[in-house]
Design a protein around this motif. Sequence first.
Motif, PDB file in Angstrom:
ATOM      1  N   ARG A 165      11.371 -47.344 -21.963  1.00 35.50           N
ATOM      2  CA  ARG A 165      10.853 -46.808 -20.700  1.00 35.50           C
ATOM      3  C   ARG A 165       9.814 -47.757 -20.103  1.00 35.50           C
ATOM      4  N   LEU A 166       9.014 -48.368 -20.956  1.00 37.70           N
ATOM      5  CA  LEU A 166       8.029 -49.346 -20.474  1.00 37.70           C
ATOM      6  C   LEU A 166       8.730 -50.505 -19.758  1.00 37.70           C
ATOM      7  N   ALA A 167       9.813 -50.987 -20.360  1.00 32.21           N
ATOM      8  CA  ALA A 167      10.568 -52.090 -19.740  1.00 32.21           C
ATOM      9  C   ALA A 167      11.076 -51.681 -18.359  1.00 32.21           C
ATOM     10  N   VAL A 168      11.574 -50.453 -18.259  1.00 32.39           N
ATOM     11  CA  VAL A 168      12.087 -49.962 -16.971  1.00 32.39           C
ATOM     12  C   VAL A 168      10.939 -49.857 -15.964  1.00 32.39           C
ATOM     13  N   ASP A 169       9.817 -49.264 -16.408  1.00 30.18           N
ATOM     14  CA  ASP A 169       8.650 -49.102 -15.519  1.00 30.18           C
ATOM     15  C   ASP A 169       8.180 -50.437 -14.964  1.00 30.18           C
ATOM     16  N   LEU A 170       8.196 -51.475 -15.819  1.00 24.55           N
ATOM     17  CA  LEU A 170       7.650 -52.774 -15.407  1.00 24.55           C
ATOM     18  C   LEU A 170       8.718 -53.691 -14.806  1.00 24.55           C
ATOM     19  N   HIS A 171       9.951 -53.169 -14.627  1.00 24.88           N
ATOM     20  CA  HIS A 171      11.051 -53.976 -14.080  1.00 24.88           C
ATOM     21  C   HIS A 171      11.269 -55.232 -14.910  1.00 24.88           C
ATOM     22  N   ALA A 172      11.213 -55.084 -16.224  1.00 22.30           N
ATOM     23  CA  ALA A 172      11.478 -56.226 -17.106  1.00 22.30           C
ATOM     24  C   ALA A 172      12.894 -56.742 -16.860  1.00 22.30           C
ATOM     25  N   THR A 173      13.073 -58.043 -17.083  1.00 24.81           N
ATOM     26  CA  THR A 173      14.416 -58.621 -16.922  1.00 24.81           C
ATOM     27  C   THR A 173      15.372 -58.042 -17.961  1.00 24.81           C
ATOM     28  N   SER A 174      14.875 -57.859 -19.207  1.00 25.78           N
ATOM     29  CA  SER A 174      15.745 -57.278 -20.241  1.00 25.78           C
ATOM     30  C   SER A 174      14.929 -56.444 -21.209  1.00 25.78           C
ATOM     31  N   ALA A 175      15.624 -55.493 -21.865  1.00 25.40           N
ATOM     32  CA  ALA A 175      15.088 -54.747 -23.006  1.00 25.40           C
ATOM     33  C   ALA A 175      16.066 -54.982 -24.154  1.00 25.40           C
ATOM     34  N   ASP A 176      15.531 -55.369 -25.314  1.00 22.67           N
ATOM     35  CA  ASP A 176      16.386 -55.909 -26.372  1.00 22.67           C
ATOM     36  C   ASP A 176      16.260 -55.105 -27.678  1.00 22.67           C
ATOM     37  N   HIS A 177      17.326 -55.098 -28.446  1.00 25.43           N
ATOM     38  CA  HIS A 177      17.517 -54.374 -29.721  1.00 25.43           C
ATOM     39  C   HIS A 177      18.126 -53.005 -29.443  1.00 25.43           C
ATOM     40  N   LEU A 178      17.298 -51.983 -29.049  1.00 22.82           N
ATOM     41  CA  LEU A 178      17.844 -50.703 -28.581  1.00 22.82           C
ATOM     42  C   LEU A 178      18.751 -50.050 -29.619  1.00 22.82           C
ATOM     43  N   VAL A 179      18.225 -49.856 -30.820  1.00 23.35           N
ATOM     44  CA  VAL A 179      19.014 -49.184 -31.860  1.00 23.35           C
ATOM     45  C   VAL A 179      18.648 -47.702 -31.922  1.00 23.35           C
TER      46      VAL A 179
ATOM     47  N   ALA B  52      18.539 -48.565 -14.252  1.00 18.86           N
ATOM     48  CA  ALA B  52      17.597 -49.625 -13.852  1.00 18.86           C
ATOM     49  C   ALA B  52      18.301 -50.977 -13.724  1.00 18.86           C
ATOM     50  N   GLN B  53      17.581 -51.946 -13.148  1.00 18.46           N
ATOM     51  CA  GLN B  53      18.105 -53.319 -13.070  1.00 18.46           C
ATOM     52  C   GLN B  53      17.967 -54.043 -14.409  1.00 18.46           C
ATOM     53  N   THR B  54      17.040 -53.596 -15.252  1.00 19.26           N
ATOM     54  CA  THR B  54      16.781 -54.226 -16.550  1.00 19.26           C
ATOM     55  C   THR B  54      18.065 -54.291 -17.377  1.00 19.26           C
ATOM     56  N   VAL B  55      18.398 -55.481 -17.888  1.00 17.80           N
ATOM     57  CA  VAL B  55      19.617 -55.647 -18.689  1.00 17.80           C
ATOM     58  C   VAL B  55      19.336 -55.228 -20.131  1.00 17.80           C
ATOM     59  N   ALA B  56      20.253 -54.479 -20.721  1.00 23.11           N
ATOM     60  CA  ALA B  56      20.158 -54.071 -22.132  1.00 23.11           C
ATOM     61  C   ALA B  56      20.776 -55.167 -22.991  1.00 23.11           C
ATOM     62  N   VAL B  57      19.979 -55.729 -23.908  1.00 25.45           N
ATOM     63  CA  VAL B  57      20.508 -56.775 -24.792  1.00 25.45           C
ATOM     64  C   VAL B  57      20.662 -56.201 -26.193  1.00 25.45           C
ATOM     65  N   SER B  58      21.881 -56.160 -26.665  1.00 29.24           N
ATOM     66  CA  SER B  58      22.154 -55.659 -28.010  1.00 29.24           C
ATOM     67  C   SER B  58      22.322 -56.826 -28.973  1.00 29.24           C
ATOM     68  N   LEU B  59      21.817 -56.639 -30.190  1.00 28.89           N
ATOM     69  CA  LEU B  59      21.788 -57.709 -31.185  1.00 28.89           C
ATOM     70  C   LEU B  59      22.437 -57.201 -32.476  1.00 28.89           C
ATOM     71  N   PRO B  60      23.760 -57.084 -32.476  1.00 27.73           N
ATOM     72  CA  PRO B  60      24.396 -56.422 -33.616  1.00 27.73           C
ATOM     73  C   PRO B  60      24.283 -57.177 -34.936  1.00 27.73           C
ATOM     74  N   ALA B  61      23.942 -58.477 -34.895  1.00 23.71           N
ATOM     75  CA  ALA B  61      23.770 -59.197 -36.167  1.00 23.71           C
ATOM     76  C   ALA B  61      22.529 -58.719 -36.909  1.00 23.71           C
ATOM     77  N   THR B  62      21.617 -58.042 -36.205  1.00 25.25           N
ATOM     78  CA  THR B  62      20.376 -57.631 -36.864  1.00 25.25           C
ATOM     79  C   THR B  62      20.616 -56.441 -37.802  1.00 25.25           C
ATOM     80  N   PRO B  63      21.171 -55.306 -37.319  1.00 28.85           N
ATOM     81  CA  PRO B  63      21.528 -54.268 -38.290  1.00 28.85           C
ATOM     82  C   PRO B  63      22.510 -54.778 -39.342  1.00 28.85           C
ATOM     83  N   PHE B  64      23.471 -55.593 -38.925  1.00 28.48           N
ATOM     84  CA  PHE B  64      24.419 -56.138 -39.913  1.00 28.48           C
ATOM     85  C   PHE B  64      23.677 -56.947 -40.970  1.00 28.48           C
TER      86      PHE B  64
END
Length: 424
Positions: A268-282, A295-307
């Motif tokens: 939510r902070l990323a959305v509030d501040l219009h961040a370019t991306s929010a990353d991880h999101l597990v 929002a315009q903020t792009v969601a970046v998923s990093l599936p190698a991290t849980p893996f």
Amino acid sequence: MDVDLIIHSATQLCTIPPYAGGPQRSDHLGDLGLILDGALVVNKRRVVATGTTPEVRAHFRAAREINARGRVVCPGFVDPHTHLVWAGDRAAEFEQRVAGATYMEIMASGGGIMSTVRATRAASTSTLIAETRARLDRMLAHGTTTVEVKTGYGLETATELRQLEAIAALDRAHPATLVPTFLGAHAIPAEYRQSPQAYVDLLITEMLPAVADKARELGLAQLPFCDVFCETGAFDLAQSRAILEAAQRMGFPLKIHADEFAPLGGTRLAVDLHATSADHLVTTPPDEIAALGAAQTVAVSLPATPFGLGHHDYTPARALLAAGGALALATDCNPGTAWTESMPFIIALACRYLHLTPAQALVAATLNAACAVGLGDKVGSLTPGYAADILVLDLPDYRHLGYRFGGNPVAGVIKHGEIVIGTL
Ligand code: NIG
Ligand code: FE
């Protein structure tokens, strides 16, 4: 018209069109702009035309031609989240984790990020450049032509600035394009354990201004991104907000590590501040997925991290898309949780654990990933005007990306119109 290069006879050419000049969102994700028997025209480092081979042959003549018969041609991968500049390794911690210790336990006992910080502080800048260059070489060989690279293993002004210097030096010297991010807020360094607020103050009053000065000295076209690891044991929500707001006031574009382990409200902070991306999101709660989707903020998923951690929870990608979101994929390449240089491997993980189709994963690894680093109008697509950053894949069908894993499908890489990998 006479041009520099024509790639012709591609069994499948994936042009990956941008939508309204931006990412492919929601159910639009996965539009490959596929052309069978495709051809691509390059002049002066850029794509100038695409079409079927007969169409292109009717209008263009090239100094050099590449025959891509039996192969897939697509944009170079963009890896929008890496921690590439570090020294040493954490193989001993990996062995401990396999035996049952958790990532957070190792971090709390002084290992984890701090162990790489100690090695990075002790390394010379030339050692940092050499170790990072080897990783970049492997990335390029696996098809990554643009890569975001974070600092965050210095956690003191001088070493953070040396990491930025290493990124700038490699951007000049290496065929890949490097996009810098300042992640001084990656962990509270051991010497500030008792007074974390003093480290937050240092970040705001000393480190961010020093990074802005260094960016000018290095002649960077714009300020790096500023990122914060918003997580239990790292920076809480109030600290993350203070750092990101200060950075925004100084003109830094923003990113955030949110909801990798605990949901602290970082999305939510990323959305509030219009961040370019929010990353991880597990562990992102549904209401924040909904806010991010709108929002315009792009969601970046990093599936190698849980893996890499042997965990079972991944980004709720389908919910994010159902909420209207723009999804991108990245390696998170780092020595603690996810040491992989391979975007093809990330695509394979995303198909299985994020339930993306190969077409959706390919767009998330190219155009949408470019949008996650603010370059969605320059790279990640083979639309006329975009950079001629091109892959020739030794695959008969794009769906073999994702389907096959553990190898390297890349036969050749073209960066700015020049062959940098493969003989083609
Ligand atoms: O993205 N989350 C924080 N940073 C990395 C891990 C870095 C490390 O362990 O060295 C990550 O998972
Ligand atoms: Fe990360």
